[in-house]
Design a protein around this motif. Structure first.
Motif, PDB file in Angstrom:
ATOM      1  N   GLY A  73      33.354  47.932  47.050  1.00  0.00           N
ATOM      2  CA  GLY A  73      32.421  48.780  47.655  1.00  0.00           C
ATOM      3  C   GLY A  73      31.328  48.978  46.673  1.00  0.00           C
ATOM      4  N   CYS A  74      31.402  48.987  45.671  1.00  0.00           N
ATOM      5  CA  CYS A  74      30.688  49.356  44.087  1.00  0.00           C
ATOM      6  C   CYS A  74      29.529  48.420  44.401  1.00  0.00           C
ATOM      7  CB  CYS A  74      31.401  49.434  43.069  1.00  0.00           C
ATOM      8  SG  CYS A  74      32.431  50.797  42.909  1.00  0.00           S
ATOM      9  N   HIS A  75      28.317  49.001  44.229  1.00  0.00           N
ATOM     10  CA  HIS A  75      27.060  48.291  44.125  1.00  0.00           C
ATOM     11  C   HIS A  75      26.410  48.085  42.834  1.00  0.00           C
ATOM     12  CE1 HIS A  75      27.453  48.838  48.436  1.00  0.00           C
ATOM     13  NE2 HIS A  75      26.758  47.685  48.832  1.00  0.00           N
ATOM     14  N   SER A  94      45.617  50.387  33.396  1.00  0.00           N
ATOM     15  CA  SER A  94      44.327  50.161  32.670  1.00  0.00           C
ATOM     16  C   SER A  94      44.034  48.773  33.357  1.00  0.00           C
ATOM     17  CB  SER A  94      44.345  50.062  31.094  1.00  0.00           C
ATOM     18  OG  SER A  94      45.275  48.895  30.977  1.00  0.00           O
ATOM     19  N   TRP A  95      44.633  48.087  34.325  1.00  0.00           N
ATOM     20  CA  TRP A  95      44.402  46.822  34.940  1.00  0.00           C
ATOM     21  C   TRP A  95      43.457  47.279  36.200  1.00  0.00           C
ATOM     22  CZ3 TRP A  95      47.650  42.289  35.325  1.00  0.00           C
ATOM     23  CH2 TRP A  95      48.568  41.876  34.160  1.00  0.00           C
ATOM     24  N   VAL A  96      42.318  46.480  36.404  1.00  0.00           N
ATOM     25  CA  VAL A  96      41.460  46.590  37.696  1.00  0.00           C
ATOM     26  C   VAL A  96      40.905  45.308  37.775  1.00  0.00           C
ATOM     27  CG1 VAL A  96      39.226  47.007  35.919  1.00  0.00           C
ATOM     28  CG2 VAL A  96      39.303  48.177  38.258  1.00  0.00           C
ATOM     29  N   LYS A  97      40.914  45.445  39.200  1.00  0.00           N
ATOM     30  CA  LYS A  97      40.136  44.187  39.939  1.00  0.00           C
ATOM     31  C   LYS A  97      38.622  44.597  40.133  1.00  0.00           C
ATOM     32  CE  LYS A  97      39.408  41.825  44.314  1.00  0.00           C
ATOM     33  NZ  LYS A  97      39.656  41.729  45.601  1.00  0.00           N
ATOM     34  N   LEU A  98      37.845  44.242  39.214  1.00  0.00           N
ATOM     35  CA  LEU A  98      36.417  44.267  39.296  1.00  0.00           C
ATOM     36  C   LEU A  98      35.769  43.664  40.266  1.00  0.00           C
ATOM     37  CD1 LEU A  98      34.095  46.027  37.931  1.00  0.00           C
ATOM     38  CD2 LEU A  98      33.841  44.015  36.272  1.00  0.00           C
ATOM     39  N   GLU A  99      35.052  44.622  41.073  1.00  0.00           N
ATOM     40  CA  GLU A  99      34.086  43.913  42.201  1.00  0.00           C
ATOM     41  C   GLU A  99      32.957  44.795  42.247  1.00  0.00           C
ATOM     42  OE1 GLU A  99      37.062  44.091  45.701  1.00  0.00           O
ATOM     43  OE2 GLU A  99      35.324  43.803  47.042  1.00  0.00           O
ATOM     44  N   VAL A 100      31.848  44.091  42.002  1.00  0.00           N
ATOM     45  CA  VAL A 100      30.543  44.559  42.163  1.00  0.00           C
ATOM     46  C   VAL A 100      29.748  43.871  43.093  1.00  0.00           C
ATOM     47  CG1 VAL A 100      28.467  45.604  40.862  1.00  0.00           C
ATOM     48  CG2 VAL A 100      30.610  45.246  39.833  1.00  0.00           C
ATOM     49  N   ILE A 101      29.390  44.365  44.211  1.00  0.00           N
ATOM     50  CA  ILE A 101      28.776  43.497  45.340  1.00  0.00           C
ATOM     51  C   ILE A 101      27.281  43.866  45.423  1.00  0.00           C
ATOM     52  CG2 ILE A 101      30.984  43.075  46.702  1.00  0.00           C
ATOM     53  CD1 ILE A 101      29.831  45.434  48.375  1.00  0.00           C
ATOM     54  N   ALA A 102      26.418  42.498  45.976  1.00  0.00           N
ATOM     55  CA  ALA A 102      25.134  42.604  45.998  1.00  0.00           C
ATOM     56  C   ALA A 102      24.752  43.627  47.199  1.00  0.00           C
ATOM     57  CB  ALA A 102      24.579  41.418  45.924  1.00  0.00           C
TER      58      ALA A 102
END
Lengths: 256, 66
Positions: A73-75, A94-102
């Motif tokens: 959900g992060c833009h 400290s693990w993260v699935k990084l998601e940055v959507i347009a």
């Protein structure tokens, strides 16, 4: 195990990673989780709703699976970094699935923001698994940024359209020295098997299981597909050819 | 004093700590985190971190997702 699945030095017993989004209830999720055999599951971070009864963490803790928080959900890179930092504090990982959507229509990753966020999080000590486009060059950039895996989409999140560009996924596999996990777009078991046959190290899926008519049964199917696809990849498939080639002997045929 | 918590203006006791706010919001200990004015408050500082009037607080927890 003669074919270990290792991410950032951590060995996982299943190459299927289950997203927990979309399940109609925690009981359904629990049954699907058990049937999937997954030992790592994603969760999202959202503003507290005190009225919520029961937590997804109760299910995951009870089953002893590793929690992988996401930044869904992060833009922007800024939002994603703050969300990852909150998740680290909330879940002690400290693990993260990084998601940055347009945007919310395509839910496609924003490559520029994604790389920026990855660089910041790696510098901050995170173990970063980025959800990315099926773009071999962007995958290379993410690996160079210090990500421990790359997670290209097969098709947009929740579409169930499968792997739209198998050639690109193969190129990402060939060019990558970190694990490649096919993330998003899986619709049914054959899609998951194809991902593995193309050389992916794992598959991450949620909707295909949680929104199917029988999530536990679909989870079982996905687990079998990932195992079958991996075995087929390791076995080395026969080359495709244009003309038929008999498998029975050409000599000693009966004469009339 | 007045604070903005998850986008809503709220009145809370003067000199309240982050831990006080979490308790009053019914936040579960496992899976919750707090940011004040865009900075994450470490769990080890929840008991001592005093909130100040006008601050923006984000209270989050883990939910089902992707």
């Amino acid at each position: 195990m003669d074919d270990p699945f290792v991410i950032a030095g951590q060995s996982l017993s299943s190459r299927l990673i289950l997203g927990t989004g979309g399940a109609p209830s925690l009981d359904v999720l629990d049954a699907a989780l058990v049937a999937s055999g997954a030992d790592m599951c994603t969760v999202a971070m959202r503003r507290l709703e005190p009225s919520t009864r029961g937590s997804v963490l109760d299910v995951l803790d009870r089953r002893g699976v590793r929690v992988l928080p996401n930044t869904a959900g992060c833009h922007t890179a800024r939002e994603a970094v703050l969300t990852a930092q909150l998740a680290r504090e909330a879940l002690n990982t400290s693990w993260v699935k990084l998601e940055v959507i347009a945007d919310d229509d395509t839910l496609l990753p924003d490559g520029t923001e994604l790389v920026e966020a990855a660089l910041e999080l790696v510098a901050d000590g995170f173990t970063v698994l980025p959800y990315t486009n099926d773009d071999p060059i962007l995958a290379r950039r993410l690996e160079q940024a210090g990500c421990v895996a790359v997670m290209p989409l097969g098709s947009p999140i929740g579409t169930g359209l499968g792997i739209r560009n198998p050639h690109n996924i193969e190129m990402i596999v060939t060019g990558s020295s970190v694990p490649v996990i096919l993330d998003a777009g899986i619709g049914t078991a054959s899609d998951a098997a194809l991902a593995m046959e193309l050389g992916c190290d794992g598959v991450l899926l949620a909707s295909a299981v949680t929104r199917s008519q029988d999530p536990a049964l679909m989870a079982e199917a996905m687990a079998a597909a990932v195992v079958a696809g991996r075995a087929a990849r390791r076995a080395g498939r026969i080359p495709q050819r244009w003309h038929a080639r008999a498998s029975s002997p050409g000599e000693g045929l009966v004469q009339t | 004093m007045e604070l903005t918590v998850n986008g809503e203006v709220r009145q809370i006791t003067d000199a309240a700590t982050v831990a006080d706010l979490l308790t009053s919001a019914g936040a579960p200990d496992r899976g919750s985190a707090v940011a004040v004015d865009g900075v994450v408050v470490p769990r080890s500082e929840w008991q001592t971190w005093r909130l100040r009037p006008g601050q923006r607080v984000e209270l989050v927890h883990a939910v089902q997702g992707g």
